[in-house]
Scaffold this active site. Structure first.
Site, PDB file in Angstrom:
ATOM      1  N   THR A  47     -85.086  13.288  13.430  1.00 56.38           N
ATOM      2  CA  THR A  47     -85.548  12.822  14.739  1.00 56.38           C
ATOM      3  C   THR A  47     -86.811  13.561  15.161  1.00 56.38           C
ATOM      4  OG1 THR A  47     -83.256  12.395  15.378  1.00 56.38           O
ATOM      5  CG2 THR A  47     -84.886  12.497  17.140  1.00 56.38           C
ATOM      6  N   THR A  48     -86.791  14.888  15.037  1.00 48.80           N
ATOM      7  CA  THR A  48     -87.926  15.702  15.445  1.00 48.80           C
ATOM      8  C   THR A  48     -89.137  15.437  14.565  1.00 48.80           C
ATOM      9  OG1 THR A  48     -86.301  17.379  16.078  1.00 48.80           O
ATOM     10  CG2 THR A  48     -88.609  18.060  16.051  1.00 48.80           C
ATOM     11  N   TYR A 136     -74.723  13.013  10.677  1.00 48.88           N
ATOM     12  CA  TYR A 136     -75.474  13.370  11.888  1.00 48.88           C
ATOM     13  C   TYR A 136     -75.029  12.461  13.017  1.00 48.88           C
ATOM     14  CZ  TYR A 136     -79.679  14.005  14.847  1.00 48.88           C
ATOM     15  OH  TYR A 136     -80.553  14.247  15.879  1.00 48.88           O
ATOM     16  N   ARG A 141     -78.696   8.866  21.367  1.00 50.91           N
ATOM     17  CA  ARG A 141     -79.853   8.171  20.813  1.00 50.91           C
ATOM     18  C   ARG A 141     -79.459   6.928  20.028  1.00 50.91           C
ATOM     19  NH1 ARG A 141     -84.611  12.199  20.552  1.00 50.91           N
ATOM     20  NH2 ARG A 141     -85.709  10.321  19.904  1.00 50.91           N
ATOM     21  N   ILE A 206     -78.885  23.115  13.468  1.00 49.62           N
ATOM     22  CA  ILE A 206     -80.101  22.406  13.054  1.00 49.62           C
ATOM     23  C   ILE A 206     -80.927  22.271  14.315  1.00 49.62           C
ATOM     24  CG2 ILE A 206     -81.046  20.270  12.119  1.00 49.62           C
ATOM     25  CD1 ILE A 206     -78.533  20.039  10.390  1.00 49.62           C
TER      26      ILE A 206
END
Length: 295
Positions: A47-48, A136, A141, A206
């Site tokens: 995502t980042t 994950y 989201r 994470i």
């Protein structure tokens, strides 16, 4: 328990971008700096890392480049999730062939799979993966939550080894650990819950925060693992304001602004992401300075 991918902190790494595309030189510089600062692993194309805006070619090249740059110094965990199972399998197989140490597979987004669908989705990916698979879960989201019973149904698969849990619900996390804590490793997916999740047997985090302060963020985990729970909690609290600033707009908008201010990248995001609101950016800079950063 299956083999652990990492213990401590894995940075959910930004992807340096500019108008021409991915800046692979800056990506390499960033990887070198993160490793020098002592992180335990790196996650790319998450995502980042703005994976949702990368082309297929870019996604694959970023994974391959990260593996090459790391040179085996730390595990590289590749984000290979998709809301289409066959494409997630393709990305996973590429990551395995490229030499990634593990894959991070987000729940299918938008189409909101049932729990039965999640079991089939993850089982098919894990069947085709040659490397460990980390599940994950980030329902804020994706619109779908992995339920504890679903983790339990997946826990016996030899390639499914861990969970990145970002559902924010400590009660659900406790139930999950009661069901699968002897079969799956647990990582916090939220920087403000590192200590609470490690107290439930978690292996670490994470992290978005560790893009900016890798050594200090890692110290939270180190203190906890060394038995200094009070010290870990104190440091977690000391970093609360910076954590809040890094999530005052949707990730990765603030962390990209922070890393640009530190000189690691341009403050460039692909639409529909837009640069950070200036007032909020000034608050972020203030929090960074309070943590000793020269920005």
């Amino acid at each position: 328990m299956k083999n652990t991918v990492f213990t401590g902190i894995a940075t959910a790494l930004i992807t340096p971008l500019n108008e021409k595309g991915v800046d692979y030189e800056k990506l390499g510089t960033l990887i070198d700096w993160q490793i020098a600062e002592g992180v335990d692993a790196l996650v790319v194309c998450g995502t980042t890392g703005e994976a949702s805006t990368l082309s297929d070619d870019e996604h694959r090249k970023v994974i391959s480049h990260a593996v090459k740059c790391s040179g085996g110094r730390v595990p590289i965990i590749a984000g290979t999730g998709s809301n289409e199972t066959s494409y997630a399998i393709e990305l996973t197989q590429h990551a395995c062939e490229a030499g990634a140490d593990a894959v991070l597979v987000v729940t299918p987004y938008y189409n909101k799979a049932t729990q039965k669908g999640l079991i089939q989705h993850y089982t098919m990916i894990a069947d085709k993966s040659e490397k460990p698979v980390i599940l994950y879960n980030v329902p804020s989201r994706t619109g779908v939550n992995i339920e504890p019973a679903t983790y339990e149904a997946l826990a016996d698969h030899e390639n499914i080894v861990a969970i990145k849990e970002a559902n924010g619900n400590i009660s659900k996390i406790v139930e999950t650990m009661a069901r699968v804590g002897d079969k799956l490793d647990l990582y916090s997916g939220n920087d403000d819950q590192i200590v609470p999740i490690m107290s439930m047997g978690g292996k670490g985090v994470i992290s978005v925060l560790s893009n900016v302060l890798p050594a200090k963020a890692r110290e939270i985990c180190t203190r906890f693992m060394n038995g200094d729970v009070a010290g870990a909690a104190k440091l977690q609290c000391e970093m609360h304001d910076l954590n809040t600033a890094l999530f005052c707009e949707v990730n990765p908008i603030p962390v990209k602004a922070a890393m640009a201010a530190m000189g690691f990248c341009e403050n460039y995001l692909r639409l529909p992401m837009t640069p950070m609101d200036e007032d909020k950016f000034q608050v972020l800079l203030k929090c960074m300075r309070e943590q000793g950063l020269n920005v």
